[in-house]
Every structure is written in structure tokens, then in C-alpha cells.
Design a protein around this motif. Sequence first.
Motif, PDB file in Angstrom:
ATOM      1  N   GLY A  47       4.074   9.806  14.741  1.00 36.23           N
ATOM      2  CA  GLY A  47       2.705  10.325  14.711  1.00 36.23           C
ATOM      3  C   GLY A  47       2.148  10.565  13.325  1.00 36.23           C
ATOM      4  N   LYS A  48       2.875  10.151  12.280  1.00 42.49           N
ATOM      5  CA  LYS A  48       2.432  10.417  10.907  1.00 42.49           C
ATOM      6  C   LYS A  48       1.089   9.755  10.597  1.00 42.49           C
ATOM      7  CE  LYS A  48       5.870   8.458   8.741  1.00 42.49           C
ATOM      8  NZ  LYS A  48       6.484   7.758   9.864  1.00 42.49           N
ATOM      9  N   SER A  49       1.008   8.448  10.809  1.00 41.57           N
ATOM     10  CA  SER A  49      -0.228   7.719  10.474  1.00 41.57           C
ATOM     11  C   SER A  49      -1.379   8.151  11.365  1.00 41.57           C
ATOM     12  CB  SER A  49      -0.002   6.209  10.587  1.00 41.57           C
ATOM     13  OG  SER A  49       0.918   5.770   9.603  1.00 41.57           O
ATOM     14  N   THR A  50      -1.082   8.483  12.623  1.00 41.78           N
ATOM     15  CA  THR A  50      -2.127   8.988  13.518  1.00 41.78           C
ATOM     16  C   THR A  50      -2.722  10.268  12.955  1.00 41.78           C
ATOM     17  OG1 THR A  50      -1.088   8.013  15.484  1.00 41.78           O
ATOM     18  CG2 THR A  50      -2.598   9.855  15.844  1.00 41.78           C
ATOM     19  N   MET A  51      -1.854  11.175  12.495  1.00 43.85           N
ATOM     20  CA  MET A  51      -2.355  12.424  11.920  1.00 43.85           C
ATOM     21  C   MET A  51      -3.204  12.157  10.691  1.00 43.85           C
ATOM     22  SD  MET A  51      -0.370  15.852  10.631  1.00 43.85           S
ATOM     23  CE  MET A  51       0.109  16.318  12.279  1.00 43.85           C
ATOM     24  N   LEU A  52      -2.743  11.243   9.827  1.00 41.63           N
ATOM     25  CA  LEU A  52      -3.485  10.945   8.609  1.00 41.63           C
ATOM     26  C   LEU A  52      -4.862  10.377   8.941  1.00 41.63           C
ATOM     27  CD1 LEU A  52      -2.319  11.392   5.752  1.00 41.63           C
ATOM     28  CD2 LEU A  52      -2.207   8.924   5.512  1.00 41.63           C
ATOM     29  N   GLN A  88      -0.857   1.349   3.472  1.00 40.28           N
ATOM     30  CA  GLN A  88       0.475   0.795   3.233  1.00 40.28           C
ATOM     31  C   GLN A  88       0.416  -0.523   2.476  1.00 40.28           C
ATOM     32  OE1 GLN A  88       2.706   0.398   6.852  1.00 40.28           O
ATOM     33  NE2 GLN A  88       4.546  -0.358   5.844  1.00 40.28           N
ATOM     34  N   PHE A  89      -0.573  -1.344   2.812  1.00 36.38           N
ATOM     35  CA  PHE A  89      -0.715  -2.637   2.150  1.00 36.38           C
ATOM     36  C   PHE A  89      -1.999  -2.624   1.303  1.00 36.38           C
ATOM     37  CE2 PHE A  89       1.814  -3.431   5.961  1.00 36.38           C
ATOM     38  CZ  PHE A  89       2.947  -3.965   5.364  1.00 36.38           C
ATOM     39  N   PRO A  90      -1.971  -3.294   0.158  1.00 41.21           N
ATOM     40  CA  PRO A  90      -3.092  -3.188  -0.790  1.00 41.21           C
ATOM     41  C   PRO A  90      -4.405  -3.700  -0.224  1.00 41.21           C
ATOM     42  CG  PRO A  90      -1.547  -4.911  -1.471  1.00 41.21           C
ATOM     43  CD  PRO A  90      -0.899  -4.165  -0.347  1.00 41.21           C
ATOM     44  N   LYS A 145      -1.520  -5.238  -7.146  1.00 37.14           N
ATOM     45  CA  LYS A 145      -2.662  -4.996  -6.253  1.00 37.14           C
ATOM     46  C   LYS A 145      -2.576  -3.602  -5.638  1.00 37.14           C
ATOM     47  CE  LYS A 145      -3.833  -9.741  -4.883  1.00 37.14           C
ATOM     48  NZ  LYS A 145      -3.975 -10.692  -3.766  1.00 37.14           N
ATOM     49  N   GLN A 146      -1.359  -3.182  -5.281  1.00 36.94           N
ATOM     50  CA  GLN A 146      -1.223  -1.851  -4.689  1.00 36.94           C
ATOM     51  C   GLN A 146      -1.527  -0.768  -5.707  1.00 36.94           C
ATOM     52  OE1 GLN A 146      -1.693  -0.520  -2.109  1.00 36.94           O
ATOM     53  NE2 GLN A 146       0.095   0.229  -1.008  1.00 36.94           N
ATOM     54  N   LYS A 147      -1.180  -0.996  -6.963  1.00 34.18           N
ATOM     55  CA  LYS A 147      -1.524  -0.014  -8.000  1.00 34.18           C
ATOM     56  C   LYS A 147      -3.041   0.074  -8.168  1.00 34.18           C
ATOM     57  CE  LYS A 147       1.299  -1.343 -11.431  1.00 34.18           C
ATOM     58  NZ  LYS A 147       1.945  -1.208 -12.771  1.00 34.18           N
ATOM     59  N   VAL A 148      -3.728  -1.051  -8.045  1.00 28.42           N
ATOM     60  CA  VAL A 148      -5.194  -1.040  -8.107  1.00 28.42           C
ATOM     61  C   VAL A 148      -5.750  -0.260  -6.906  1.00 28.42           C
ATOM     62  CG1 VAL A 148      -7.288  -2.449  -8.013  1.00 28.42           C
ATOM     63  CG2 VAL A 148      -5.340  -3.197  -9.405  1.00 28.42           C
ATOM     64  N   SER A 149      -5.166  -0.515  -5.719  1.00 22.90           N
ATOM     65  CA  SER A 149      -5.600   0.192  -4.516  1.00 22.90           C
ATOM     66  C   SER A 149      -5.403   1.700  -4.662  1.00 22.90           C
ATOM     67  CB  SER A 149      -4.814  -0.340  -3.308  1.00 22.90           C
ATOM     68  OG  SER A 149      -5.312   0.193  -2.109  1.00 22.90           O
ATOM     69  N   LEU A 168       3.961   2.823  -1.215  1.00 25.37           N
ATOM     70  CA  LEU A 168       4.894   2.117  -2.099  1.00 25.37           C
ATOM     71  C   LEU A 168       5.733   1.079  -1.371  1.00 25.37           C
ATOM     72  CD1 LEU A 168       6.106   5.089  -4.343  1.00 25.37           C
ATOM     73  CD2 LEU A 168       4.162   3.558  -4.653  1.00 25.37           C
ATOM     74  N   THR A 169       5.350   0.717  -0.144  1.00 30.99           N
ATOM     75  CA  THR A 169       6.114  -0.251   0.638  1.00 30.99           C
ATOM     76  C   THR A 169       6.261  -1.583  -0.089  1.00 30.99           C
ATOM     77  OG1 THR A 169       5.384   0.752   2.708  1.00 30.99           O
ATOM     78  CG2 THR A 169       6.213  -1.495   2.845  1.00 30.99           C
ATOM     79  N   VAL A 170       5.193  -2.056  -0.730  1.00 26.42           N
ATOM     80  CA  VAL A 170       5.239  -3.379  -1.371  1.00 26.42           C
ATOM     81  C   VAL A 170       5.552  -3.296  -2.858  1.00 26.42           C
ATOM     82  CG1 VAL A 170       3.624  -4.355   0.297  1.00 26.42           C
ATOM     83  CG2 VAL A 170       2.744  -3.377  -1.825  1.00 26.42           C
ATOM     84  N   ILE A 171       5.852  -2.091  -3.343  1.00 25.19           N
ATOM     85  CA  ILE A 171       6.129  -1.913  -4.767  1.00 25.19           C
ATOM     86  C   ILE A 171       7.588  -2.239  -5.059  1.00 25.19           C
ATOM     87  CG2 ILE A 171       6.157  -0.252  -6.674  1.00 25.19           C
ATOM     88  CD1 ILE A 171       3.370  -0.889  -5.770  1.00 25.19           C
ATOM     89  N   ASP A 172       7.823  -2.917  -6.172  1.00 29.97           N
ATOM     90  CA  ASP A 172       9.182  -3.224  -6.603  1.00 29.97           C
ATOM     91  C   ASP A 172       9.991  -1.925  -6.693  1.00 29.97           C
ATOM     92  OD1 ASP A 172      11.319  -3.508  -8.780  1.00 29.97           O
ATOM     93  OD2 ASP A 172      10.719  -5.588  -8.470  1.00 29.97           O
ATOM     94  N   PRO A 173      11.236  -1.930  -6.158  1.00 27.37           N
ATOM     95  CA  PRO A 173      12.042  -0.695  -6.135  1.00 27.37           C
ATOM     96  C   PRO A 173      12.177  -0.024  -7.494  1.00 27.37           C
ATOM     97  CG  PRO A 173      13.088  -2.380  -4.803  1.00 27.37           C
ATOM     98  CD  PRO A 173      11.913  -3.038  -5.474  1.00 27.37           C
TER      99      PRO A 173
END
Length: 370
Positions: A47-52, A88-90, A145-149, A168-173
Motif C-alpha cells: 500500500g506504499k504507492s497507494t498512500m503516496l 520510480q521511472f524517470p 534522466k532520473q537525476k533530472v526528474s 533510485l530503482t534505475v540508478i547505478d548502485p
Amino acid sequence: MAEIRLSAMAHSYAKHPAGPEDYAIRQLDHVWERGGAYALLGPSGCGKSTMLNIISGLLEPSEGQVLFDGKPVNHLSPRERNIAQVFQFPVVYDSMTVFDNLAFPLRNSGMARDRIGTRVETVAEVLELTSLLPHKARNLTADEKQKVSMGRGLVREDVSAILFDEPLTVIDPQLKWKLRRKLKQIHEEFDITMIYVTHDQLEASTFADRIAVMYEGRIVQFGTPTELFENPNHTFVGFFIGSPGMNLIPVSRCEGGVLFGDTCFPLSSALMKRLTESRSDNLRLGIRPEFIGLGEAGPDTCPAIVEDVEDLGTYQILTARLEGQALKARLPEDTRVERGQTVHLNFPSRWLKLYVDEYLVHEDPVEAAV
């Protein structure tokens, strides 16, 4: 920035929910205080994303109210709530430059051109995007792109809150830790209300001052990383926080304590009093692997057979079987144990936690109500 209050709020995606199992978020009351750095932590589907999305205005709750600084906002759009949300995605405008992407929300709000330039450059420097400002967004890597987002959310100075949905899902570890620290620094500098959704306990602990742990549509505990680790309020928190998670041992009642196999674990008089107030037989003892010790055979230890030893460099994880129950213990790297060996486990009473119907039994009833 704003205080965000959820009052008797619940949400179901079913038109006619028949019971609690039909709710993505079960009825709850919760407050995100003004200027706090928070994490919303839990597994997929809790329910995390639903709450957000309810907080931001992308969803309207089935029941209850969302209040910003005490004023109901259920009827307001995300723009009217003045919320910045990073997904989650840019989400970027490929045909625009990085500078124009970052400046876009500021131009829409009518900010003066010189102030836009200063603000964009400040955020670009923090996110290490300065050299990319004149470049088209279409030529960026996924993590750029995610950093821009993220920058588009951070660039605004007048937001009620910034919401991050696993950004940070698509960010390099290798960049994740650095970006988490950057977000923390931005929060400390600008005192913005931030809520960060993640399923990663490390991300939550590094970013947030306080963490709300969600399980099956409920917030089962809200506290600091230390509180969640040392005093998990629910068996799920014990299991989910820590690596490995808390050992949870089914027990039954006995004179002066609880019984596991032939071993009676004594309880304090305060805990015994609380235990007698419940008729439930769903009883478990919890103890973290970090707090189990090895000792000599004696009345304060329990013999167990070693099943496995994982050498993780700076420490070892021991798996031993006691009365048919597999238990984990974290041991120093120089401890010498082998499979098949009998070891004697010590369970310090300070770190033993009693759970009834999955919730922690507090010695002090006042503490349980906090």
C-alpha cells in the motif's frame, strides 16, 4: 512545506469492498510533521504507492480525509496541493535541454528569469548535472534522466512536500548511496517535508529521520531506525528489518514465563501480568541474531546443532537448530564453529521480545499507546 495528516483514511480499489482484505489501505490515522524527512517502507503490494498517490492527489481515498496544515484537501488536484512527486521511472521532456527541464516548473510558476537561472544551477550542482545543462535530455543515460526528474522536484522552493516513489530503482548502485546523502543534505538545508517510498531498508535508514513500516495496508510501526531495530512493534518489522531478520520462536505459557520445547524462558512480573490479560495462544519470542551469544554449557544456555556457517568477511552468520527450530546468530569473524557441532546459545533477557497476536507486549502500558 506542510504538516500532512491522514484522518480515518482508507482506500479500496473495489467498488463494493466486503471486508478488510478488499482494502489496499486499511483505516488509519497518521501525521507527517512539517519539515520532516520520512521513509515509507514495506514490501511490494503493502500500500506504499497507494498512500503516496492519495497524499499527492492522484487518488481520492475511499474513506476519511487528507489534511494539509489542518485543511481538508481531498477535493484538490496535485497542482492545487502544490506537491512535487518523483516517480520510480524517470519522467523528462526529451526534446528539451536539461536546463529547460529543470526550469520548466519555475517558469510555470512565474519566477523571474535571473532567479530561475540561479536556482537551476544550484540544484544541478547538487545533483552533479552542471556539465549536462545544455544537452538534450534524449541523449542522457537512465540514471542521468532520473537525476533530472528528481531535480525538477527539488528545484521548487514553494512546495508543500516532495514525494519520492522508489526514485533510485534505475540508478547505478554505486551512485545510490551518494544520491541518498545528497537528498538528506538538501532536506537539512531547505527544511522541506519529504516522504520517500522504498522497499529497501538501507535506503530508508540512510535517508529518513523516522520510518513508517507498512504491512498489509497498515502502518505497523513508526519510529527511528534504532527503534525499529531494537524494539520492533510487530513480528513483520522484526522479520523485515535487519539482515538476517529477527528470530521468531513459537512458545506456550508456563509457570513464570513461556515455554519452548523443554526450555522455560522466565518473564518479568510486568510482562506476566500483561500476558495473563490475553487469552490468545498465538505467542512468539523474538530475538535478533546480533544479540544471541555463544557460551559454556549451563543453566543460562541452550544446546543447539550447527547446520550452516556463512562467512561474510567481517562477521559470520550461524544457523543452528534448537528443539526443531532454525535460529540465526551473528558471530565475530574469528569464531570457530563447524557444521554438526553442538553449540550452547545464550539469550540475554534484555533482548528477548514477547509477541501476542504478532504485536509486541510492552511492560509499560503507556509505552504501548505511544
